[in-house]
Design a protein around this motif. Structure first.
Motif, PDB file in Angstrom:
ATOM      1  N   MET A 192       0.847  -1.204   0.000  1.00 12.93           N
ATOM      2  CA  MET A 192       0.000   0.000   0.000  1.00 12.93           C
ATOM      3  C   MET A 192       0.878   1.248   0.000  1.00 12.93           C
ATOM      4  SD  MET A 192      -2.899   1.126   2.792  1.00 12.93           S
ATOM      5  CE  MET A 192      -3.851   2.618   2.607  1.00 12.93           C
ATOM      6  N   ASN A 193       0.639   2.152  -0.933  1.00  8.60           N
ATOM      7  CA  ASN A 193       1.372   3.410  -1.004  1.00  8.60           C
ATOM      8  C   ASN A 193       0.986   4.281   0.182  1.00  8.60           C
ATOM      9  OD1 ASN A 193       2.245   6.082  -1.677  1.00  8.60           O
ATOM     10  ND2 ASN A 193       2.339   5.468  -3.826  1.00  8.60           N
ATOM     11  N   ILE A 194       1.995   4.917   0.796  1.00  9.66           N
ATOM     12  CA  ILE A 194       1.727   5.755   1.975  1.00  9.66           C
ATOM     13  C   ILE A 194       0.724   6.857   1.666  1.00  9.66           C
ATOM     14  CG2 ILE A 194       3.685   7.294   1.502  1.00  9.66           C
ATOM     15  CD1 ILE A 194       4.069   7.548   4.516  1.00  9.66           C
ATOM     16  N   ILE A 195       0.717   7.333   0.425  1.00  9.92           N
ATOM     17  CA  ILE A 195      -0.199   8.410   0.043  1.00  9.92           C
ATOM     18  C   ILE A 195      -1.650   7.946   0.082  1.00  9.92           C
ATOM     19  CG2 ILE A 195      -0.815  10.015  -1.828  1.00  9.92           C
ATOM     20  CD1 ILE A 195       2.081  10.086  -2.630  1.00  9.92           C
ATOM     21  N   ASP A 196      -1.864   6.638  -0.052  1.00  9.54           N
ATOM     22  CA  ASP A 196      -3.231   6.104  -0.005  1.00  9.54           C
ATOM     23  C   ASP A 196      -3.879   6.301   1.360  1.00  9.54           C
ATOM     24  OD1 ASP A 196      -3.008   5.292  -2.632  1.00  9.54           O
ATOM     25  OD2 ASP A 196      -2.308   3.281  -2.106  1.00  9.54           O
ATOM     26  N   ASN A 197      -3.065   6.651   2.380  1.00 10.11           N
ATOM     27  CA  ASN A 197      -3.606   6.912   3.717  1.00 10.11           C
ATOM     28  C   ASN A 197      -4.250   8.291   3.825  1.00 10.11           C
ATOM     29  OD1 ASN A 197      -2.739   4.463   5.111  1.00 10.11           O
ATOM     30  ND2 ASN A 197      -0.664   5.226   4.839  1.00 10.11           N
ATOM     31  N   ILE A 198      -4.008   9.133   2.816  1.00 12.54           N
ATOM     32  CA  ILE A 198      -4.514  10.507   2.858  1.00 12.54           C
ATOM     33  C   ILE A 198      -5.952  10.575   2.362  1.00 12.54           C
ATOM     34  CG2 ILE A 198      -4.245  12.823   1.894  1.00 12.54           C
ATOM     35  CD1 ILE A 198      -1.248  12.320   1.744  1.00 12.54           C
ATOM     36  N   LYS A 199      -6.771  11.339   3.060  1.00 15.30           N
ATOM     37  CA  LYS A 199      -8.171  11.536   2.657  1.00 15.30           C
ATOM     38  C   LYS A 199      -8.262  12.879   1.914  1.00 15.30           C
ATOM     39  CE  LYS A 199     -11.166  10.424   5.754  1.00 15.30           C
ATOM     40  NZ  LYS A 199     -11.967  10.513   7.005  1.00 15.30           N
ATOM     41  N   PHE A 200      -8.122  12.840   0.598  1.00 13.07           N
ATOM     42  CA  PHE A 200      -8.231  14.048  -0.210  1.00 13.07           C
ATOM     43  C   PHE A 200      -9.706  14.466  -0.305  1.00 13.07           C
ATOM     44  CE2 PHE A 200      -4.304  12.041  -1.718  1.00 13.07           C
ATOM     45  CZ  PHE A 200      -3.425  13.109  -1.705  1.00 13.07           C
ATOM     46  N   ASP A 201      -9.945  15.766  -0.527  1.00 13.22           N
ATOM     47  CA  ASP A 201     -11.327  16.232  -0.634  1.00 13.22           C
ATOM     48  C   ASP A 201     -11.890  15.906  -2.018  1.00 13.22           C
ATOM     49  OD1 ASP A 201     -10.396  18.133  -2.430  1.00 13.22           O
ATOM     50  OD2 ASP A 201     -10.506  19.805  -1.025  1.00 13.22           O
ATOM     51  N   ASN A 202     -13.094  16.395  -2.320  1.00 13.92           N
ATOM     52  CA  ASN A 202     -13.764  16.082  -3.582  1.00 13.92           C
ATOM     53  C   ASN A 202     -13.012  16.627  -4.796  1.00 13.92           C
ATOM     54  OD1 ASN A 202     -15.811  14.742  -2.216  1.00 13.92           O
ATOM     55  ND2 ASN A 202     -17.108  16.574  -2.087  1.00 13.92           N
ATOM     56  N   ASN A 203     -12.137  17.606  -4.554  1.00 16.52           N
ATOM     57  CA  ASN A 203     -11.330  18.166  -5.640  1.00 16.52           C
ATOM     58  C   ASN A 203      -9.949  17.523  -5.717  1.00 16.52           C
ATOM     59  OD1 ASN A 203     -13.266  20.177  -6.495  1.00 16.52           O
ATOM     60  ND2 ASN A 203     -12.771  21.298  -4.611  1.00 16.52           N
ATOM     61  N   GLY A 204      -9.754  16.491  -4.893  1.00 22.69           N
ATOM     62  CA  GLY A 204      -8.467  15.803  -4.907  1.00 22.69           C
ATOM     63  C   GLY A 204      -7.370  16.560  -4.190  1.00 22.69           C
TER      64      GLY A 204
END
Length: 218
Positions: free
Chosen positions: A1-13
């Motif tokens: 799993m990429n560490i960035i996948d832990n981030i919850k980006f908003d609807n605009n990414g």
């Protein structure tokens, strides 16, 4: 799993990123990052952001030279905000201010000095000491120390160090705190006499961090 996948980006990414000076915790700016900006920041060790107005990726300081070297990255409990501690080269704000947060939110939108932004108490005290050195004021204790010269300043450091020893021997907690504060203050005056800023002491301590003490490891 990429560490960035832990981030919850908003609807605009996007995810907001709070940029903080790693040495004195001054909040320098807030910007937005998309997945590519986070990836670039991790890969290069320099902050990259997503410009919502220009709709493009940009590196902080790419044209101005005021780059931010990443020292540490934190994510909040909801995984939707980043806190990035950096070593800032030059001012962080496009107005040439150290921080984008240089105005107090009141009816006058009053501008404040950079030293007010810092949470570094030693630096604030040192700034006052240097001001008294450059602009002596009648009745100023610090100005009188500089006027009397180095020997007087060093004598005070020696006296305060002795007071710390006595307070410690007597196990008087309040007295120890009081005397150490006095010792630190007069040490800052010595530093001011020689134009040595607290940052230079921090840098020296950082060089020693996690290094074996002389004589160890043999």
């Amino acid at each position: 799993m990429n560490i960035i996948d832990n981030i919850k980006f908003d609807n605009n990414g996007l995810i907001p990123a709070i940029i903080q000076d790693y040495k004195d915790n001054t909040v320098l700016m807030v910007a937005f990052m998309n997945k590519e900006a986070v990836q670039k920041t991790l890969e290069t060790g320099l902050t990259h952001f997503w410009s919502r107005s220009r709709q493009k990726l940009w590196q902080k300081g790419e044209t101005s030279g005021n780059i931010q070297r990443v020292k540490d990255i934190f994510i909040d409990c909801d995984t939707d905000t980043l806190l990035i501690k950096v070593e800032q080269k030059g001012p962080a704000c496009h107005t040439n201010k150290r921080s984008c947060f240089y105005r107090r939110f009141n009816s006058e939108m009053q501008e404040i000095e950079d030293k007010e932004l810092s949470s570094d108490t030693l630096k604030k005290v040192f700034d006052i000491i240097m001001d008294r050195k450059a602009n002596p004021k009648e009745g100023s204790y610090v100005a009188s120390l500089f006027k009397d010269g180095k020997d007087k300043i060093l004598k005070k450091v020696s006296e305060e160090a002795g007071e710390v020893l006595l307070a410690s021997k007597d196990d008087k907690r309040d007295a120890i705190i009081y005397e150490i504060a006095d010792l630190l203050f007069h040490t800052l005056v010595v530093m001011g006499y020689h134009d040595i800023a607290p940052q230079e002491i921090y840098d020296e301590l950082e060089k020693r961090f996690n290094k074996p003490h002389k004589g160890q490891g043999k």
